[in-house]
Design an enzyme around this catalytic site. Structure first.
Site, short mmCIF file in Angstrom:
data_model
loop_
_atom_site.label_atom_id
_atom_site.label_comp_id
_atom_site.label_asym_id
_atom_site.label_seq_id
_atom_site.Cartn_x
_atom_site.Cartn_y
_atom_site.Cartn_z
N ASP A 91 49.18 3.45 15.68
CA ASP A 91 48.60 2.21 15.68
C ASP A 91 49.04 1.72 16.48
OD1 ASP A 91 47.67 -0.11 14.44
OD2 ASP A 91 49.28 -0.52 13.05
N ASN A 130 45.95 1.47 18.58
CA ASN A 130 45.17 1.62 20.11
C ASN A 130 44.21 0.54 20.59
OD1 ASN A 130 45.59 4.32 19.12
ND2 ASN A 130 44.27 4.55 18.33
N GLY A 131 43.87 -0.49 19.47
CA GLY A 131 42.97 -2.01 19.78
C GLY A 131 43.52 -3.03 20.70
N ARG A 132 45.54 -3.06 20.53
CA ARG A 132 45.64 -3.74 21.34
C ARG A 132 46.01 -3.00 22.67
NH1 ARG A 132 50.64 -4.51 17.26
NH2 ARG A 132 49.26 -2.84 16.31
N ARG A 158 37.88 -1.63 22.74
CA ARG A 158 38.74 -1.29 21.18
C ARG A 158 38.90 0.63 21.62
NH1 ARG A 158 41.46 -4.02 17.59
NH2 ARG A 158 41.21 -1.99 16.19
N HIS A 215 41.38 3.88 21.07
CA HIS A 215 41.24 5.09 20.56
C HIS A 215 40.69 6.81 21.16
CE1 HIS A 215 41.32 2.46 17.29
NE2 HIS A 215 39.98 2.23 17.04
N TRP A 243 37.33 1.27 6.98
CA TRP A 243 35.78 1.36 6.63
C TRP A 243 35.85 -0.61 6.71
CZ3 TRP A 243 32.86 5.34 7.05
CH2 TRP A 243 33.47 6.72 6.64
N ARG A 268 35.89 -2.13 9.04
CA ARG A 268 36.29 -2.66 10.45
C ARG A 268 34.54 -2.88 11.48
NH1 ARG A 268 41.26 -0.56 14.39
NH2 ARG A 268 42.45 -0.73 12.50
N LEU A 317 52.29 26.01 13.82
CA LEU A 317 52.35 24.27 13.00
C LEU A 317 50.42 23.73 11.74
CD1 LEU A 317 53.57 20.90 13.84
CD2 LEU A 317 51.60 20.65 14.97
N ARG A 376 55.07 -1.54 8.43
CA ARG A 376 54.86 -1.44 7.32
C ARG A 376 54.04 -0.27 7.18
NH1 ARG A 376 51.35 -5.94 9.58
NH2 ARG A 376 49.98 -5.11 10.71
N LEU A 377 53.70 0.33 5.33
CA LEU A 377 53.47 1.62 5.33
C LEU A 377 51.93 1.90 5.50
CD1 LEU A 377 55.97 2.99 2.50
CD2 LEU A 377 55.24 3.37 5.21
C1 IPE Z 1 46.53 2.01 9.37
O1 IPE Z 1 46.47 0.89 11.14
C2 IPE Z 1 45.61 3.33 9.59
C3 IPE Z 1 46.40 4.02 10.36
C4 IPE Z 1 46.62 4.48 11.59
C5 IPE Z 1 44.53 4.74 10.57
P1 IPE Z 1 45.86 -0.15 10.72
O2 IPE Z 1 46.06 -0.97 11.88
O3 IPE Z 1 44.23 0.04 9.54
O4 IPE Z 1 46.77 -0.98 9.20
P2 IPE Z 1 47.41 -2.68 9.45
O5 IPE Z 1 45.52 -3.04 8.83
O6 IPE Z 1 47.49 -3.08 10.12
O7 IPE Z 1 48.24 -2.91 7.76
C1 IPE Z 2 45.13 2.23 15.00
O1 IPE Z 2 44.81 2.12 15.88
C2 IPE Z 2 44.29 3.23 15.05
C3 IPE Z 2 43.39 3.33 13.23
C4 IPE Z 2 43.35 2.69 12.75
C5 IPE Z 2 42.22 4.14 13.24
P1 IPE Z 2 44.52 0.73 15.73
O2 IPE Z 2 42.67 0.14 15.61
O3 IPE Z 2 44.79 -0.16 14.26
O4 IPE Z 2 45.03 -0.32 16.86
P2 IPE Z 2 44.86 -2.15 16.34
O5 IPE Z 2 46.67 -2.54 15.76
O6 IPE Z 2 44.63 -3.04 16.39
O7 IPE Z 2 46.36 -2.04 17.94
MG MG Z 3 46.19 -1.01 13.71
#
Ligand code: IPE
Ligand code: IPE
Ligand code: MG
Length: 259
Positions: free
Chosen positions: A39, A41-43, A52, A56, A88, A90, A150, A213-214
């Site tokens: 998690d 990548n966007g930030r 964003r 990725h 989806w 997004r 692996l 969180r999960l």
């Molecule tokens: C969880 O991350 C899904 C993946 C890493 C692929 P999200 O960024 O989608 O989760 P939330 O929305 O913060 O809970």
């Molecule tokens: C995780 O990074 C990758 C996916 C969920 C596909 P995010 O895209 O959720 O990045 P943030 O959480 O917005 O920074």
């Molecule tokens: Mg995220």
């Protein structure tokens, strides 16, 4: 292993300390199955005023590094949360890019994965994946199915509640048609109906980017998994972070309800 360390040392003059740590964790019990919620990548991209999708793209390189290291450490399975059933929601541009990423990754790294004896798998609802995405992953699965190193398991269009629902429906159908007796069903048997199939439950779960969180990830399988959270954003995740997570894992006392 020695070769790997040599290459590693050459590439990073300053990582003698890391190599020592790698040796140290290798001398203890390494988790057999590591699952990662990749998690942030966007930030990571936002912080650099990049789109964003640049985050990725960067994250993909980290996947390669962590696959290599896990393989070298003797980890048996690495499950990576790449796309959730909720992702989806997004913007289309981002979803389209995320659906191209497996192709981009495999175009570049499939030969390497084959050579390094990695077996590619996916878990998730394949029906909603675009053809081009599905073809790329199916090809990788096909070309690596003989490998016994692996297991690199991508959770792609994966959601744990959907996974459990599907398993329940399959079980119900089998009971209805008489091929399965409800009295014969137990936890072990039920878990084989999940998308993770015969993979053992993760020993260690890592989530990057500071979220605790999960997000609908492996709800059944994580029942007794050790969790490790870090504020590091996925594109910034380095070998030392994985090594640190494993080292901390090795100092935990897993009791599984016992004493
Ligand atoms: C969880 O991350 C899904 C993946 C890493 C692929 P999200 O960024 O989608 O989760 P939330 O929305 O913060 O809970
Ligand atoms: C995780 O990074 C990758 C996916 C969920 C596909 P995010 O895209 O959720 O990045 P943030 O959480 O917005 O920074
Ligand atoms: Mg995220």
């Amino acid at each position: 292993m020695l070769n790997f360390l040599k290459k590693f040392r050459k590439a990073k003059e300053s990582s003698v300390e890391l190599i020592d740590k790698i040796k140290e964790i290798k001398s203890r019990e390494v988790p057999e199955h590591i699952a990662i919620i990749m998690d942030g990548n966007g930030r990571w991209a936002n912080k650099r005023a990049l789109p964003r999708i640049a985050g990725h793209h960067e994250g993909m390189k980290v996947v390669r590094k962590m696959t290599k290291l896990s393989n070298e450490l003797g980890v048996k399975a690495l499950t990576l949360y790449a796309f959730s059933t909720e992702n989806w929601k997004r913007p289309k541009l981002e979803v389209d890019y995320l659906m191209k990423l497996p192709e981009e990754f495999l175009e570049t790294f499939l030969p390497e994965l084959i050579q390094e004896n990695v077996q590619v798998r996916i878990m998730g609802d394949k029906t909603r994946l675009p053809d081009h995405t599905l073809q790329a992953v199916e090809q990788a699965i096909q070309k690596t199915k003989q490998n016994d190193g692996l297991v690199l398991n991508f959770a792609l269009n994966y959601g744990s509640r959907a996974e459990i629902m599907e398993a329940v429906k399959t079980v119900a159908a089998e009971i209805e048609e008489g091929s399965l007796k409800s009295s014969a069903l137990d936890e072990d048997m039920f878990s084989k109906f999940l998308m993770s199939g015969s993979l053992k439950d993760p020993d260690l779960l890592i989530r990057t980017s500071g979220e605790i969180r999960l997000s609908n990830f492996m709800l059944w399988q994580l029942a007794y998994t050790e969790f490790w959270f870090t504020d590091v954003l996925w594109p910034d995740f380095k070998e030392e972070h994985l090594v640190q997570a494993i080292a901390e894992y090795q100092h935990r006392g897993r009791r599984f309800g016992g004493i």
